[in-house]
Design a protein around this motif. Structure first.
Motif, PDB file in Angstrom:
ATOM      1  N   LEU A 158      39.417  31.131  44.508  1.00  0.00           N
ATOM      2  CA  LEU A 158      40.481  32.032  44.998  1.00  0.00           C
ATOM      3  C   LEU A 158      41.246  32.616  43.757  1.00  0.00           C
ATOM      4  O   LEU A 158      41.855  31.767  43.073  1.00  0.00           O
ATOM      5  N   THR A 159      41.258  33.846  43.559  1.00  0.00           N
ATOM      6  CA  THR A 159      42.066  34.604  42.510  1.00  0.00           C
ATOM      7  C   THR A 159      43.168  35.290  42.982  1.00  0.00           C
ATOM      8  O   THR A 159      42.872  35.955  44.097  1.00  0.00           O
ATOM      9  N   PHE A 160      44.012  35.372  42.253  1.00  0.00           N
ATOM     10  CA  PHE A 160      45.310  36.173  42.729  1.00  0.00           C
ATOM     11  C   PHE A 160      45.526  37.040  41.194  1.00  0.00           C
ATOM     12  O   PHE A 160      45.648  36.064  40.186  1.00  0.00           O
ATOM     13  N   GLY A 161      45.872  38.186  41.320  1.00  0.00           N
ATOM     14  CA  GLY A 161      46.381  38.568  40.050  1.00  0.00           C
ATOM     15  C   GLY A 161      47.236  39.712  40.081  1.00  0.00           C
ATOM     16  O   GLY A 161      47.424  40.510  41.321  1.00  0.00           O
ATOM     17  N   VAL A 162      47.925  40.400  38.949  1.00  0.00           N
ATOM     18  CA  VAL A 162      48.716  41.621  39.125  1.00  0.00           C
ATOM     19  C   VAL A 162      48.257  42.350  37.770  1.00  0.00           C
ATOM     20  O   VAL A 162      48.373  41.694  36.625  1.00  0.00           O
ATOM     21  N   ASN A 163      47.811  43.609  37.889  1.00  0.00           N
ATOM     22  CA  ASN A 163      47.738  44.671  36.783  1.00  0.00           C
ATOM     23  C   ASN A 163      48.976  45.360  36.643  1.00  0.00           C
ATOM     24  O   ASN A 163      49.459  45.437  37.452  1.00  0.00           O
ATOM     25  N   ASN A 164      49.113  45.706  35.240  1.00  0.00           N
ATOM     26  CA  ASN A 164      50.163  46.382  34.965  1.00  0.00           C
ATOM     27  C   ASN A 164      51.618  45.672  35.484  1.00  0.00           C
ATOM     28  O   ASN A 164      52.535  46.182  36.029  1.00  0.00           O
ATOM     29  N   VAL A 165      51.850  44.530  35.110  1.00  0.00           N
ATOM     30  CA  VAL A 165      52.697  43.760  35.549  1.00  0.00           C
ATOM     31  C   VAL A 165      54.154  44.057  35.094  1.00  0.00           C
ATOM     32  O   VAL A 165      55.281  43.733  35.671  1.00  0.00           O
ATOM     33  N   PHE A 166      54.140  44.752  34.002  1.00  0.00           N
ATOM     34  CA  PHE A 166      55.616  45.441  33.249  1.00  0.00           C
ATOM     35  C   PHE A 166      55.770  46.870  33.944  1.00  0.00           C
ATOM     36  O   PHE A 166      56.846  47.455  33.433  1.00  0.00           O
ATOM     37  N   ASP A 167      54.897  47.164  35.064  1.00  0.00           N
ATOM     38  CA  ASP A 167      55.293  48.373  35.492  1.00  0.00           C
ATOM     39  C   ASP A 167      55.422  49.869  34.457  1.00  0.00           C
ATOM     40  O   ASP A 167      56.337  50.371  34.519  1.00  0.00           O
ATOM     41  N   LYS A 168      54.505  49.876  33.637  1.00  0.00           N
ATOM     42  CA  LYS A 168      54.569  50.804  32.779  1.00  0.00           C
ATOM     43  C   LYS A 168      53.962  52.350  33.400  1.00  0.00           C
ATOM     44  O   LYS A 168      52.923  52.128  34.017  1.00  0.00           O
ATOM     45  N   ASP A 169      54.700  53.280  33.368  1.00  0.00           N
ATOM     46  CA  ASP A 169      54.176  54.404  33.818  1.00  0.00           C
ATOM     47  C   ASP A 169      53.272  55.213  32.849  1.00  0.00           C
ATOM     48  O   ASP A 169      53.517  54.864  31.590  1.00  0.00           O
TER      49      ASP A 169
ATOM     50  N   THR B  33      42.191  57.279  31.971  1.00  0.00           N
ATOM     51  CA  THR B  33      42.581  56.537  30.738  1.00  0.00           C
ATOM     52  C   THR B  33      43.636  55.526  31.266  1.00  0.00           C
ATOM     53  O   THR B  33      43.599  54.309  30.713  1.00  0.00           O
ATOM     54  N   TYR B  34      44.769  55.947  31.931  1.00  0.00           N
ATOM     55  CA  TYR B  34      45.828  55.174  32.243  1.00  0.00           C
ATOM     56  C   TYR B  34      45.882  54.843  33.453  1.00  0.00           C
ATOM     57  O   TYR B  34      45.371  55.622  34.447  1.00  0.00           O
ATOM     58  N   ASP B  35      46.474  53.686  34.009  1.00  0.00           N
ATOM     59  CA  ASP B  35      46.779  53.113  34.994  1.00  0.00           C
ATOM     60  C   ASP B  35      47.587  54.078  35.821  1.00  0.00           C
ATOM     61  O   ASP B  35      48.572  54.581  35.441  1.00  0.00           O
ATOM     62  N   ILE B  36      47.469  54.096  37.246  1.00  0.00           N
ATOM     63  CA  ILE B  36      48.270  55.081  38.242  1.00  0.00           C
ATOM     64  C   ILE B  36      49.716  54.074  38.078  1.00  0.00           C
ATOM     65  O   ILE B  36      49.768  53.040  37.831  1.00  0.00           O
ATOM     66  N   PRO B  37      50.835  54.948  38.481  1.00  0.00           N
ATOM     67  CA  PRO B  37      51.866  54.131  38.580  1.00  0.00           C
ATOM     68  C   PRO B  37      52.371  53.167  39.309  1.00  0.00           C
ATOM     69  O   PRO B  37      51.804  53.193  40.397  1.00  0.00           O
ATOM     70  N   GLY B  38      52.986  52.231  38.865  1.00  0.00           N
ATOM     71  CA  GLY B  38      53.153  50.854  39.595  1.00  0.00           C
ATOM     72  C   GLY B  38      52.181  49.792  39.503  1.00  0.00           C
ATOM     73  O   GLY B  38      51.356  49.772  38.690  1.00  0.00           O
ATOM     74  N   ARG B  39      52.801  48.690  39.881  1.00  0.00           N
ATOM     75  CA  ARG B  39      51.950  47.431  39.641  1.00  0.00           C
ATOM     76  C   ARG B  39      50.764  47.387  40.780  1.00  0.00           C
ATOM     77  O   ARG B  39      50.811  47.853  41.731  1.00  0.00           O
ATOM     78  N   PHE B  40      49.593  46.638  40.423  1.00  0.00           N
ATOM     79  CA  PHE B  40      48.614  46.556  41.367  1.00  0.00           C
ATOM     80  C   PHE B  40      48.344  45.005  41.426  1.00  0.00           C
ATOM     81  O   PHE B  40      47.872  44.367  40.558  1.00  0.00           O
ATOM     82  N   GLY B  41      48.557  44.573  42.520  1.00  0.00           N
ATOM     83  CA  GLY B  41      48.244  43.273  43.075  1.00  0.00           C
ATOM     84  C   GLY B  41      46.997  42.819  44.008  1.00  0.00           C
ATOM     85  O   GLY B  41      46.722  43.809  44.590  1.00  0.00           O
ATOM     86  N   TYR B  42      46.250  41.992  43.506  1.00  0.00           N
ATOM     87  CA  TYR B  42      44.917  41.670  44.360  1.00  0.00           C
ATOM     88  C   TYR B  42      44.641  40.080  44.786  1.00  0.00           C
ATOM     89  O   TYR B  42      45.411  39.350  43.987  1.00  0.00           O
ATOM     90  N   LEU B  43      44.210  39.995  45.848  1.00  0.00           N
ATOM     91  CA  LEU B  43      43.812  38.387  46.174  1.00  0.00           C
ATOM     92  C   LEU B  43      42.397  38.484  46.475  1.00  0.00           C
ATOM     93  O   LEU B  43      42.104  39.386  47.575  1.00  0.00           O
ATOM     94  N   ARG B  44      41.527  37.637  46.071  1.00  0.00           N
ATOM     95  CA  ARG B  44      40.252  37.882  45.894  1.00  0.00           C
ATOM     96  C   ARG B  44      39.607  36.312  46.297  1.00  0.00           C
ATOM     97  O   ARG B  44      40.109  35.597  45.588  1.00  0.00           O
ATOM     98  N   LEU B  45      38.643  36.153  47.396  1.00  0.00           N
ATOM     99  CA  LEU B  45      38.046  35.230  47.810  1.00  0.00           C
ATOM    100  C   LEU B  45      36.652  35.189  47.472  1.00  0.00           C
ATOM    101  O   LEU B  45      36.197  36.156  48.095  1.00  0.00           O
ATOM    102  N   SER B  46      35.892  34.374  46.547  1.00  0.00           N
ATOM    103  CA  SER B  46      34.512  34.556  46.518  1.00  0.00           C
ATOM    104  C   SER B  46      33.961  32.921  46.525  1.00  0.00           C
ATOM    105  O   SER B  46      34.371  32.199  46.407  1.00  0.00           O
ATOM    106  N   TYR B  47      32.661  33.179  46.727  1.00  0.00           N
ATOM    107  CA  TYR B  47      31.645  32.108  46.974  1.00  0.00           C
ATOM    108  C   TYR B  47      30.286  32.462  46.231  1.00  0.00           C
ATOM    109  O   TYR B  47      29.703  33.661  46.775  1.00  0.00           O
ATOM    110  N   GLY B  48      29.876  31.661  45.334  1.00  0.00           N
ATOM    111  CA  GLY B  48      28.745  31.829  44.497  1.00  0.00           C
ATOM    112  C   GLY B  48      27.700  30.839  44.986  1.00  0.00           C
ATOM    113  O   GLY B  48      27.736  29.750  45.296  1.00  0.00           O
ATOM    114  N   LEU B  49      26.554  31.470  45.255  1.00  0.00           N
ATOM    115  CA  LEU B  49      25.243  30.538  45.795  1.00  0.00           C
ATOM    116  C   LEU B  49      24.441  29.968  44.635  1.00  0.00           C
ATOM    117  O   LEU B  49      24.572  30.511  43.378  1.00  0.00           O
TER     118      LEU B  49
END
Length: 607
Positions: free
Chosen positions: A564-575, A591-607
């Motif tokens: 179970l993975t939780f993350g935030v990209n561009n946490v300092f909200d750089k334009d 090249t650059y991130d789109i404006p704003g923070r990007f958060g995600y939640l991912r559930l994965s299972y490896g076989l």
């Protein structure tokens, strides 16, 4: 056997639809020929406006219709099957495998808010012919003057579709022939057959040339390729003074394409360990990239790019101040009187495939080394490695379009006939189209240094720690583009080229610090992009440092297979830095991130 199906539903928006009529607009369809009849109740001039006679262009943003909306539904399916095994030959183990991949992609797009030119012609034509469901259209009122009834009559929902198919079959055999002082000689041989098909079917109204864009026609194409390859590994020496190991390798690949014929590429290299902790390497490689289905057979379309026209008499233009530019612009169709005074804005660029494209070919030189000391394995540290590589890549016949800004500037400043032929102007001087279709340009040359540092701690009372740092220093990036007399070379290091969006910073890097204890892992990442200068504008794009954080949990009771993975990209909200010549939204999303923070939640299972 593996089967995968994926459906993507997505939506994006663009600015309000720009609607223009008249010969200076350069739609390339019926819109260039429309008249506004004197009997149209919203015509304030009292006379019929005839294109090319008493008007050249009328523009209107359909603000009342809202932003253009594009909705996509993309279905992707693939089926993969593999057989493998091993056998004995020459006293060594040999391995074989055969696989097949069948893939299919079906993409449908709905564009709400396009305009039917035939209906617009009735809505601005003689009032006596605007009967039944026809609603007279108001081209000249301010914002809010276009009613829902007007939009309902001239508007339509555009439906386009594209399809792609892939059939890929491979067979490989690898094994060892005999022993050399450094170890067994290994070889691998293989065969691949690949078939690809692609098609694009625009809306029937678009094919008829009745949309608010240039006519797009249905397009399709296919090709197949047969390839054979061979690879060899020669471990020459091992465990003698000055040579912990010495190995040579080589490969050859022959490809036969149905679209252009056959080609053979070679590669070879050497790996030398003077001591067990240090690896030095050198590699020479030839490669070939055949044009894709879209590059060969893609339908022609238009997009509006933010480009400065040097030929304008408006602020920023060179027509009035530079005699050479003035003469070249007049030769290209700009009125000698200087009456063409369009300010900077968006200009139409034609894009599309080219069935005459040849493959790209490349030559790569690589020199580098890896230092991974044995003293750093065990104890306080569990791993430490430093990897540094110098690369020199030369690409010939690169597949690209000559940037529209380059064509405009070169035509105006040097009078280059090839560039001027790509720029189409109306009698008033306004640019109606710039030919940006794909072609085999002169080539690309790039040199640089890549470096990577990896450090991992051993087990401590507070868990394990890790550091990963990588960076690239760009020494050279230049492109040769064809001109009437040979080629013109442009150096892009330290610049943002604008449309097509791409930056070439002197340095960019990434660093990650991670910590793990039990089932929990946390990491912090910094991404740095050096400052660059925008080529088409006096604008500096300042450096950016982005920060990302991630937290992951792997429960031991599931053998750490569930994550179970939780993350935030561009946490300092750089334009992103502003880019005036970039294609959309005034920044470079490649090249650059789109404006704003990007958060995600991912559930994965490896076989």
């Amino acid at each position: 056997m593996k089967a995968v199906y994926n459906r993507r539903n997505s939506q994006n928006q663009a600015a309000f639809l720009p609607l223009g009529i008249g010969p200076d607009v350069g739609n390339g369809n019926m819109l260039d020929t429309l008249s506004v009849d004197a009997t149209n109740p919203f015509n304030p001039f009292g006379v019929t406006l005839v294109p090319g006679q008493n008007y050249t262009a009328i523009f209107r943003r359909l603000v009342e219709a809202g932003q253009r909306t594009y909705s996509q539904q993309v279905d992707t399916m693939s089926l993969t099957g593999t057989l493998d095994g091993k056998f004995q030959m020459f006293g060594h183990n040999w391995y074989w495998d055969a696989s097949a991949v069948i893939g299919y992609n079906d993409a449908k797009q709905l564009f709400t808010g396009n305009i039917n030119a035939a209906r617009l012609a009735r809505a601005i034509g003689p009032i006596s012919q605007c009967t039944g469901e026809c609603v007279p259209f108001n081209f000249f009122g301010g914002v809010g003057s276009i009613t829902p009834a007007m939009l309902g009559y001239i508007g339509f929902d555009e439906r386009d579709r594209s399809r792609q198919k892939l059939n890929d079959y491979t067979a490989n055999v690898s094994g060892e022939l005999f022993d050399l002082p450094g170890g067994p000689v290994g070889i691998a041989i293989g065969y691949e057959h690949r078939y690809q098909f692609g098609s694009f079917t625009p809306d029937p109204i678009i094919q008829a040339g009745l949309g608010a864009d240039i006519p797009a026609q249905a397009a399709s194409g296919k090709f197949n390729v047969d390839e054979v390859y061979g690879e060899i590994r020669l471990p020459l020496l091992r465990d003698i003074p000055g040579i912990a190991s010495l190995e040579l390798n080589g490969a050859v690949r022959h490809s036969n394409y149905s679209t252009f014929g056959g080609n053979t590429t070679l590669s070879g290299g050497a790996l030398w360990k003077p001591v067990s902790d240090l690896l030095l390497r050198a590699q020479y490689a030839e490669s070939l990239r055949a044009p894709s289905i879209g590059e060969l057979f893609g339908a022609q379309s238009r997009f509006d790019a933010s480009i400065d026209d040097p030929c304008t008499s408006a602020a920023g233009g060179l027509f009035q101040s530079n005699p050479t530019v003035r003469a070249n612009c007049v030769a290209n169709g700009v009125p000698a009187s200087g009456s063409y005074a369009e300010p900077s804005g968006q200009l139409p660029v034609l894009t599309g495939g080219n069935s005459e494209l040849r493959p790209e070919t490349a030559r790569t030189l690589l020199f580098g080394g890896v230092y991974s000391p044995s003293w750093a394995r065990g104890g306080t540290l569990s791993a430490l490695s430093l990897e540094v590589d110098y690369y020199d890549i030369k690409v010939d016949d690169s597949i690209a379009s000559i940037p529209a800004q380059v064509l405009l500037s070169r035509c105006a400043q040097t009078g280059d006939a090839l560039s001027c032929a790509a720029v189409r102007r109306a009698p008033s001087g306004i640019v109606t189209a710039i030919n940006g279709l794909l072609l085999n340009t002169g080539g690309i040359r790039t040199k640089g240094i890549d470096a990577t540092l990896t450090v991992r701690s051993g087990e401590t009372g507070a868990g394990r720690f890790g550091l990963y740092v990588s960076g690239n220093y760009l020494l050279k990036y230049s492109e040769r583009t064809p001109a009437t007399d040979g080629f013109v070379t442009t150096d892009y290091v330290g610049t943002e080229r604008g449309s097509p969006d791409q930056t070439y910073p002197h340095f960019k890097g990434l660093g990650t610090i991670d910590w793990s204890v039990g089932p929990v892992t946390a990491s912090v990442t910094g991404r740095y992009i050096d400052n660059v200068d925008e080529i088409a504008a006096e604008n500096a794009l300042k450096s950016r440092l982005y920060g990302d954080v991630q937290l992951q949990f792997r429960p031991a009771w599931l053998d750490s297979k569930l994550a179970l993975t939780f993350g935030v990209n561009n946490v300092f909200d750089k334009d992103p830095p502003a880019c005036f010549s970039c294609s959309l939204n005034n920044f470079d999303p490649t090249t650059y991130d789109i404006p704003g923070r990007f958060g995600y939640l991912r559930l994965s299972y490896g076989l």
